[in-house]
Design a protein around this motif. Structure first.
Motif, PDB file in Angstrom:
ATOM      1  N   TYR A  76      45.122  75.068 -43.840  1.00  0.00           N
ATOM      2  CA  TYR A  76      44.620  76.300 -43.214  1.00  0.00           C
ATOM      3  C   TYR A  76      45.297  77.566 -43.732  1.00  0.00           C
ATOM      4  CZ  TYR A  76      41.573  74.263 -39.657  1.00  0.00           C
ATOM      5  OH  TYR A  76      40.544  73.638 -39.015  1.00  0.00           O
ATOM      6  N   THR A  77      46.399  77.416 -44.456  1.00  0.00           N
ATOM      7  CA  THR A  77      47.152  78.600 -44.877  1.00  0.00           C
ATOM      8  C   THR A  77      46.319  79.643 -45.637  1.00  0.00           C
ATOM      9  OG1 THR A  77      49.292  77.519 -44.829  1.00  0.00           O
ATOM     10  CG2 THR A  77      49.074  79.356 -46.334  1.00  0.00           C
ATOM     11  N   PRO A  78      45.394  79.247 -46.523  1.00  0.00           N
ATOM     12  CA  PRO A  78      44.606  80.279 -47.227  1.00  0.00           C
ATOM     13  C   PRO A  78      43.900  81.250 -46.283  1.00  0.00           C
ATOM     14  CG  PRO A  78      44.276  78.151 -48.268  1.00  0.00           C
ATOM     15  CD  PRO A  78      45.069  77.889 -47.023  1.00  0.00           C
ATOM     16  N   VAL A  79      43.740  80.857 -45.030  1.00  0.00           N
ATOM     17  CA  VAL A  79      43.086  81.722 -44.046  1.00  0.00           C
ATOM     18  C   VAL A  79      43.851  83.042 -43.885  1.00  0.00           C
ATOM     19  CG1 VAL A  79      42.589  81.927 -41.579  1.00  0.00           C
ATOM     20  CG2 VAL A  79      42.007  79.826 -42.791  1.00  0.00           C
ATOM     21  N   GLY A 133      36.798  86.773 -52.587  1.00  0.00           N
ATOM     22  CA  GLY A 133      37.459  85.663 -51.898  1.00  0.00           C
ATOM     23  C   GLY A 133      37.000  84.285 -52.294  1.00  0.00           C
ATOM     24  N   ALA A 134      36.444  84.161 -53.480  1.00  0.00           N
ATOM     25  CA  ALA A 134      35.905  82.859 -53.880  1.00  0.00           C
ATOM     26  C   ALA A 134      36.990  81.782 -53.917  1.00  0.00           C
ATOM     27  CB  ALA A 134      35.229  82.976 -55.241  1.00  0.00           C
ATOM     28  N   ASP A 135      38.212  82.158 -54.296  1.00  0.00           N
ATOM     29  CA  ASP A 135      39.276  81.152 -54.375  1.00  0.00           C
ATOM     30  C   ASP A 135      39.650  80.626 -52.988  1.00  0.00           C
ATOM     31  OD1 ASP A 135      39.276  81.622 -57.037  1.00  0.00           O
ATOM     32  OD2 ASP A 135      41.189  82.687 -57.101  1.00  0.00           O
ATOM     33  N   VAL A 136      39.624  81.531 -52.011  1.00  0.00           N
ATOM     34  CA  VAL A 136      39.950  81.125 -50.648  1.00  0.00           C
ATOM     35  C   VAL A 136      38.817  80.280 -50.071  1.00  0.00           C
ATOM     36  CG1 VAL A 136      40.367  81.961 -48.304  1.00  0.00           C
ATOM     37  CG2 VAL A 136      41.486  83.065 -50.236  1.00  0.00           C
ATOM     38  N   SER A 142      45.170  88.226 -55.531  1.00  0.00           N
ATOM     39  CA  SER A 142      44.152  88.230 -56.591  1.00  0.00           C
ATOM     40  C   SER A 142      43.103  87.149 -56.328  1.00  0.00           C
ATOM     41  CB  SER A 142      44.805  88.013 -57.952  1.00  0.00           C
ATOM     42  OG  SER A 142      45.297  86.689 -58.051  1.00  0.00           O
ATOM     43  N   GLN A 143      43.437  86.198 -55.462  1.00  0.00           N
ATOM     44  CA  GLN A 143      42.458  85.147 -55.134  1.00  0.00           C
ATOM     45  C   GLN A 143      41.229  85.717 -54.427  1.00  0.00           C
ATOM     46  OE1 GLN A 143      44.358  81.262 -53.741  1.00  0.00           O
ATOM     47  NE2 GLN A 143      45.916  82.758 -53.212  1.00  0.00           N
TER      48      GLN A 143
END
Lengths: 150, 454
Positions: free
Chosen positions: B341-344, B248-251, B177-178
């Protein structure tokens, strides 16, 4: 900075050559020769065997589908062809592989719990979609790095 | 792209403020859930003739993964029937804001306020998913167990503890959902800071305090907001809005995540790759092993699945993070670099799931029509569609679509990696630091392409 961009650019070019070079060379020196191909495909509750059929464009193909347990079907996506087989009564399918590419084989008769996942592949010539996809993936990655570098 | 407040539009404001639309949708979905449970437990054992399998794992899954999550984030959670019954019981009301409270209302143990249980629940289901996906009875029992667990949890613990900490589906919906272009946020944090009662969290006669145990005034990403809209109803200052924003604004915000969140991301990416091999690959032995739950072959499969999803995939990313740190950001520890880097991998994972789903959803969607007429497989023909023949949809364009979706994921992930590198490294080592992470994304993308269209 410029050196880095050059390295990235050359890396991308090398990747393209590695990926496309062999295919281009092969297509230039070895024209695909159409012929006759025959396959005996055994269908079971979990898979087709062989699961991958490799052909050259223009091949005349004969497939004998053998059901090893219950009634099975074999549908070739993209060609819209199908055949069914009962245990002891094989089904036969003949066609000309006139569409290049990779096509999924699916069981077309409900054969058990894993029926939707009884799949295989018909490869007619090189799988260009895959190689183009891989090339584009390399381009995307190198382009991203290059843009930031600039 | 700046966010645009959707709740400024009258009909949208009514849609989220009124309880009726939400209740109607939830009630319809509850009916569907009950039908799926009954069909699963009492209908035909033939999966592609049973609503439990076709309605849930083809129609619902398609709607969830191809539309709801990418476009609306956690909107599904806002109308999900699994948690609704427990919520109604707990609040002693269905439509009214609140009634007499029911249940013990205990706090969830502090040590469990994370995603580890959800990760475990998802992994456990993933190991037996081939059986769940293909046997109506198993799906029926699972669909029964979920709302029962939600009701029991709601009677013991406060608010939507089940949805927040236990639901195996909610975990991955929250993760992805992010990326959705929709968010719920407060308009002005200063108003929240000056509001003593915090009715959005404590509740008021206008509605319940946040059922998801989130203080809306501090919301900065979508992961844990269930979009139930209670805070829109309880805020006396009309300070809560639903916004449209960029994907993808949260990422893009480039923040480090916690280890449980990181493992959720890797478990999901690893599962998408593993499913592509097991379910869509040509290897019959793999499918047979995954299906033979309890056998020696299955234990070997389960061990390999777990080793890959929670060992190889995060391990490879850890190595990438280690190299990245070595060349660019020695100020951060390897663990910090890994988490930064995990959000990648979040966009990479979502597109992997979409590409995987395209293949079996389109191929099997034609089973929906007969099942609508005969959900139990009893020979009915309720709406005259029972004889609709099966034929794969969009077979010729699906592989191209899958490649396109995976490329979008790679581009998205590459952009995210470079953004993190830019914020993590003040000097000029940005590109060098991002290369190992981008290489990981490239490898995952190429691997998926090989499995899905190779």
């Amino acid at each position: 900075m410029r050196r880095g961009a050059r390295v990235i650019g050359l890396g991308g070019l090398a990747a393209l050559l590695v990926l496309w070079g062999p295919a281009l060379l092969r297509s230039g020196t070895e024209p695909a020769r159409a012929g006759r191909r025959a396959f005996r495909v055994e269908a079971s509750a979990t898979a087709f065997r062989p699961a991958v059929l490799e052909l050259q464009p223009g091949d005349s193909v004969a497939i004998e589908l053998v059901a090893t347990d219950v009634v099975h079907g074999l549908l070739i996506e993209g060609y819209g062809l199908s055949v069914t087989a009962e245990p002891g009564r094989p089904g036969r399918l003949a066609f000309v592989a006139d569409r290049p590419g990779s096509f999924r084989l699916r069981c077309s008769v409900t054969c058990g719990p894993l029926h939707p996942f009884v799949v295989g592949r018909l490869d007619v010539g090189p799988i260009w979609l895959l190689w183009r996809g891989v090339t584009l993936a390399l381009v995307v990655a190198f382009l991203g790095l290059w843009v930031v570098r600039r | 792209m700046r966010s645009v407040e959707l709740t400024r539009v009258g009909p949208v404001k009514w849609l989220v403020s009124s309880r009726w639309p939400q209740l109607v949708v939830t009630a319809l979905l509850l009916g569907g859930l009950l039908l799926a449970i009954v069909a699963g437990l009492a209908g035909t054992p033939v999966g592609n003739r049973n609503f439990a399998i076709v309605g849930v794992w083809i129609a619902w899954w398609a709607a969830l993964m191809l539309i709801a999550v990418p476009l609306f984030g956690r909107a599904w959670c806002g109308v999900c029937p699994v948690g609704a019954v427990g919520d109604w019981l707990q609040r002693g009301a269905i439509l009214e804001p609140s009634g007499s409270r029911f249940g013990l209302g205990l706090h969830w143990p502090r040590a469990l306020r994370n995603l580890w249980l959800q990760n475990g629940a998802f992994a456990a289901l993933a190991l037996v998913s081939v059986v769940i996906l293909t046997h109506p009875r198993v799906t029926g029992w699972l669909l029964l167990a979920l709302p029962v667990a939600a009701v029991v949890t709601s009677l013991v613990f406060e608010r939507r503890t089940f949805c927040r900490y236990l639901c195996p589906v909610g975990g991955f919906i929250g993760l992805y959902s992010q990326l959705a272009p929709v968010e719920l946020r407060v308009k002005d944090r200063r108003i929240c800071a000056g509001h003593r009662n915090k009715t959005c969290y404590t509740g008021s006669p206008a509605g319940a305090g946040c059922p998801w145990l989130v203080y809306p005034g501090a919301l900065d990403r979508n992961s844990y907001c269930g979009l139930c809209m209670e805070c829109v109803r309880t805020c006396p200052y009309d300070n809560v809005a639903v916004n449209r924003r960029w994907f993808g604004a949260d990422v893009a915000a480039s923040r480090a995540v916690h280890l449980d969140e990181a493992f959720k991301a890797f478990l999901m990416l690893g599962s998408a790759i593993a499913y592509s091999a097991v379910l869509l690959g040509p290897w019959g032995g793999l499918k047979a092993a995954a299906h033979a739950v309890g056998s020696g072959a299955w234990f070997a499969y389960a061990a390999a699945f777990l080793a890959f999803a929670v060992g190889v995939v995060p391990g490879a990313f850890f190595v990438a993070a280690w190299i990245s740190r070595a060349v660019g950001a020695p100020l951060l520890s390897v663990r910090q670099t890994f988490l930064r880097y995990t959000p990648v991998v979040v966009p990479l994972g979502l597109t992997a799931w979409i590409a995987f789903s395209l293949s079996f959803v389109f191929a099997n969607f034609a089973y929906v029509w007969p099942v609508l007429s005969d959900p139990m497989g009893r020979g009915w023909n309720l709406i005259g569609t029972v004889d609709t023949a099966w034929s794969p949809y969009l077979a010729t364009i699906t592989p191209g679509l899958q490649v396109g979706v995976l490329l979008v994921g790679l581009a998205w992930a590459t952009g995210a990696a470079l953004r993190v590198a830019k914020t993590a490294v003040p000097d000029g080592a940005t590109t060098a630091q991002a290369i190992p992470i981008v290489a990981f994304c490239l490898l995952a993308t190429v691997g998926l392409m090989g499995l899905l269209v190779g």
